[in-house]
Design a protein around this motif. Sequence first.
Motif, PDB file in Angstrom:
ATOM      1  N   VAL A 106      58.495  -8.360 -72.377  1.00 16.89           N
ATOM      2  CA  VAL A 106      57.174  -8.278 -71.755  1.00 16.89           C
ATOM      3  C   VAL A 106      56.297  -9.305 -72.459  1.00 16.89           C
ATOM      4  O   VAL A 106      56.210  -9.315 -73.690  1.00 16.89           O
ATOM      5  N   TRP A 107      55.672 -10.199 -71.691  1.00 14.47           N
ATOM      6  CA  TRP A 107      54.767 -11.164 -72.317  1.00 14.47           C
ATOM      7  C   TRP A 107      53.332 -10.835 -71.933  1.00 14.47           C
ATOM      8  O   TRP A 107      53.012 -10.626 -70.768  1.00 14.47           O
ATOM      9  N   HIS A 108      52.454 -10.776 -72.950  1.00 13.28           N
ATOM     10  CA  HIS A 108      51.062 -10.386 -72.767  1.00 13.28           C
ATOM     11  C   HIS A 108      50.186 -11.625 -72.954  1.00 13.28           C
ATOM     12  O   HIS A 108      50.111 -12.181 -74.053  1.00 13.28           O
ATOM     13  N   ASP A 109      49.507 -12.033 -71.901  1.00  9.09           N
ATOM     14  CA  ASP A 109      48.700 -13.251 -71.905  1.00  9.09           C
ATOM     15  C   ASP A 109      47.255 -12.911 -72.264  1.00  9.09           C
ATOM     16  O   ASP A 109      46.529 -12.296 -71.479  1.00  9.09           O
ATOM     17  N   HIS A 110      46.818 -13.353 -73.460  1.00  4.59           N
ATOM     18  CA  HIS A 110      45.451 -13.124 -73.934  1.00  4.59           C
ATOM     19  C   HIS A 110      44.629 -14.410 -73.901  1.00  4.59           C
ATOM     20  O   HIS A 110      43.615 -14.503 -74.584  1.00  4.59           O
ATOM     21  N   LYS A 121      48.328 -26.339 -71.246  1.00  3.62           N
ATOM     22  CA  LYS A 121      49.672 -26.909 -71.282  1.00  3.62           C
ATOM     23  C   LYS A 121      50.677 -25.768 -71.308  1.00  3.62           C
ATOM     24  O   LYS A 121      50.649 -24.937 -72.212  1.00  3.62           O
ATOM     25  N   TYR A 122      51.559 -25.734 -70.321  1.00  7.89           N
ATOM     26  CA  TYR A 122      52.408 -24.545 -70.201  1.00  7.89           C
ATOM     27  C   TYR A 122      53.863 -24.874 -69.852  1.00  7.89           C
ATOM     28  O   TYR A 122      54.594 -24.014 -69.337  1.00  7.89           O
ATOM     29  N   GLY A 123      54.308 -26.096 -70.157  1.00  9.59           N
ATOM     30  CA  GLY A 123      55.682 -26.461 -69.818  1.00  9.59           C
ATOM     31  C   GLY A 123      56.715 -25.568 -70.482  1.00  9.59           C
ATOM     32  O   GLY A 123      57.628 -25.047 -69.810  1.00  9.59           O
ATOM     33  N   SER A 140      41.858 -10.828 -64.192  1.00 12.95           N
ATOM     34  CA  SER A 140      42.399 -11.140 -62.865  1.00 12.95           C
ATOM     35  C   SER A 140      42.660 -12.632 -62.684  1.00 12.95           C
ATOM     36  O   SER A 140      43.565 -13.022 -61.940  1.00 12.95           O
ATOM     37  N   VAL A 141      41.874 -13.478 -63.350  1.00 19.65           N
ATOM     38  CA  VAL A 141      42.084 -14.932 -63.258  1.00 19.65           C
ATOM     39  C   VAL A 141      43.438 -15.304 -63.850  1.00 19.65           C
ATOM     40  O   VAL A 141      44.211 -16.090 -63.272  1.00 19.65           O
ATOM     41  N   LEU A 142      43.746 -14.750 -65.010  1.00 17.20           N
ATOM     42  CA  LEU A 142      45.032 -15.024 -65.651  1.00 17.20           C
ATOM     43  C   LEU A 142      46.190 -14.430 -64.850  1.00 17.20           C
ATOM     44  O   LEU A 142      47.283 -15.004 -64.793  1.00 17.20           O
ATOM     45  N   GLU A 143      45.951 -13.288 -64.215  1.00 16.60           N
ATOM     46  CA  GLU A 143      46.989 -12.675 -63.376  1.00 16.60           C
ATOM     47  C   GLU A 143      47.345 -13.609 -62.216  1.00 16.60           C
ATOM     48  O   GLU A 143      48.528 -13.866 -61.939  1.00 16.60           O
ATOM     49  N   THR A 144      46.343 -14.132 -61.545  1.00 13.82           N
ATOM     50  CA  THR A 144      46.576 -15.056 -60.434  1.00 13.82           C
ATOM     51  C   THR A 144      47.258 -16.322 -60.908  1.00 13.82           C
ATOM     52  O   THR A 144      48.187 -16.837 -60.258  1.00 13.82           O
ATOM     53  N   TRP A 145      46.824 -16.837 -62.061  1.00 12.98           N
ATOM     54  CA  TRP A 145      47.415 -18.062 -62.613  1.00 12.98           C
ATOM     55  C   TRP A 145      48.897 -17.855 -62.907  1.00 12.98           C
ATOM     56  O   TRP A 145      49.730 -18.709 -62.593  1.00 12.98           O
ATOM     57  N   ASN A 149      51.965 -20.023 -61.378  1.00 15.12           N
ATOM     58  CA  ASN A 149      52.541 -21.063 -62.219  1.00 15.12           C
ATOM     59  C   ASN A 149      53.773 -20.667 -63.027  1.00 15.12           C
ATOM     60  O   ASN A 149      54.479 -21.558 -63.518  1.00 15.12           O
ATOM     61  N   LEU A 150      54.033 -19.373 -63.184  1.00 15.42           N
ATOM     62  CA  LEU A 150      55.148 -18.950 -64.031  1.00 15.42           C
ATOM     63  C   LEU A 150      56.258 -18.310 -63.207  1.00 15.42           C
ATOM     64  O   LEU A 150      56.140 -18.145 -61.991  1.00 15.42           O
ATOM     65  N   ASN A 151      57.339 -17.940 -63.898  1.00 17.07           N
ATOM     66  CA  ASN A 151      58.547 -17.476 -63.201  1.00 17.07           C
ATOM     67  C   ASN A 151      58.966 -16.069 -63.581  1.00 17.07           C
ATOM     68  O   ASN A 151      60.124 -15.704 -63.427  1.00 17.07           O
ATOM     69  N   GLY A 152      58.048 -15.267 -64.110  1.00 16.39           N
ATOM     70  CA  GLY A 152      58.389 -13.902 -64.492  1.00 16.39           C
ATOM     71  C   GLY A 152      58.736 -13.051 -63.286  1.00 16.39           C
ATOM     72  O   GLY A 152      58.312 -13.332 -62.161  1.00 16.39           O
ATOM     73  N   ASP A 153      59.499 -11.974 -63.532  1.00 16.02           N
ATOM     74  CA  ASP A 153      59.901 -11.087 -62.437  1.00 16.02           C
ATOM     75  C   ASP A 153      58.701 -10.379 -61.807  1.00 16.02           C
ATOM     76  O   ASP A 153      58.649 -10.148 -60.608  1.00 16.02           O
ATOM     77  N   GLU A 154      57.724 -10.002 -62.645  1.00 15.65           N
ATOM     78  CA  GLU A 154      56.572  -9.249 -62.158  1.00 15.65           C
ATOM     79  C   GLU A 154      55.356  -9.618 -63.001  1.00 15.65           C
ATOM     80  O   GLU A 154      55.465  -9.867 -64.197  1.00 15.65           O
ATOM     81  N   VAL A 155      54.185  -9.623 -62.371  1.00 16.65           N
ATOM     82  CA  VAL A 155      52.926  -9.909 -63.057  1.00 16.65           C
ATOM     83  C   VAL A 155      51.950  -8.781 -62.757  1.00 16.65           C
ATOM     84  O   VAL A 155      51.841  -8.336 -61.609  1.00 16.65           O
ATOM     85  N   ALA A 156      51.234  -8.318 -63.785  1.00 17.36           N
ATOM     86  CA  ALA A 156      50.289  -7.222 -63.599  1.00 17.36           C
ATOM     87  C   ALA A 156      49.084  -7.408 -64.517  1.00 17.36           C
ATOM     88  O   ALA A 156      49.151  -8.109 -65.527  1.00 17.36           O
TER      89      ALA A 156
END
Length: 357
Positions: A106-110, A121-123, A140-145, A149-156
Amino acid sequence: MRVLQLIDSLDAGGAERMAVNIANVLSESVERSYLCATRREGLLKDAIASNVSYLFLDKQRKLDWPAMIKLRRYILKEKIDIIHAHSTSFFMATLMKWLIPGLKIVWHDHYGNSSYLEERKYGVLKLCSRSFSLILSVNSVLETWAKTNLNGDEVAYLPNFAIQETVISQVTELKGVAGKRILCLANLREQKDHHNLLQAFKLVGNHHSDWTLHCVGQDFKDAYSESVYQLVTELDLEEQVFFYGSCPDSSAIIKQADIGVLSSSSEGLPLALLEYGLGQLPIVATNVGDSTSVLPEACREFLVAPNHPEHLAERIMVLISDDYLRETTGKVINQHVLEHFSAMAVNDKLMSYYSQL
């Protein structure tokens, strides 16, 4: 279920506080809760609950083989099911996934600069995101991003939460006159825009010279912090503005303050605002990130545009001039934070996500 929170350091920052808060809350909900600091320890080490198992890797470089071997052995020995990686610790989590394919990540984006995502930069992150079972975003902005842009199975979306301390031990004593203190809980980082705050406070001081400003947060001893101190001198505020560095007793500090401020140019979901709310402080803040969600509608007149010190000063002076308004605003914000950003509500949501993995 055994869950490991993974974080680069235990400095007193928002992501670090959330990693510790989650580990502590989960210790009452899962079979075993763990926390691992990869690079540095810090003030927050003392905030880890006694029933949370703790590991420090002392990682020295991006590909640190001894640290990787140590963490792999620990995960296998403890039979850990899920790594909940916070911020830039995603890279170490991904390496563990490659070494132990059965792990769930699980990755948590802060990310605090969510107002400037076009500069992100997110390569490497995008490559690693193929290994994520779930991405959690603090607004919600980071959720949409992440969905774009990313390849995770699920975003919440998972909101931050602050924990009300049952025992408040005071270490730090604020200067200035009791009843006339403005508090800013923010590390000395550019996105926190202390220049905006200092310029606003200079305007406040022209009308209320007995009020003082108290800045609590880590000083990284860099060009930005030097520019902040220089501005204090240029504005002749040395007798009204005080800096305390990182402090372990934020709840006790809040008890000594009368108004909480945050002057950031960009944010995720500011933990400082939640801490102000728990402490029943009235708040004046810039309307960035998910700050709007922290303040109930009745109090949103105290959200101002970033980089407008005149507006920030005007809203602060409205609160300074009305004792009753400060008291009632603080109570309304407190009730809102307790209802919408409680540890229990976030814990239930997080446990639901974990179970689905």
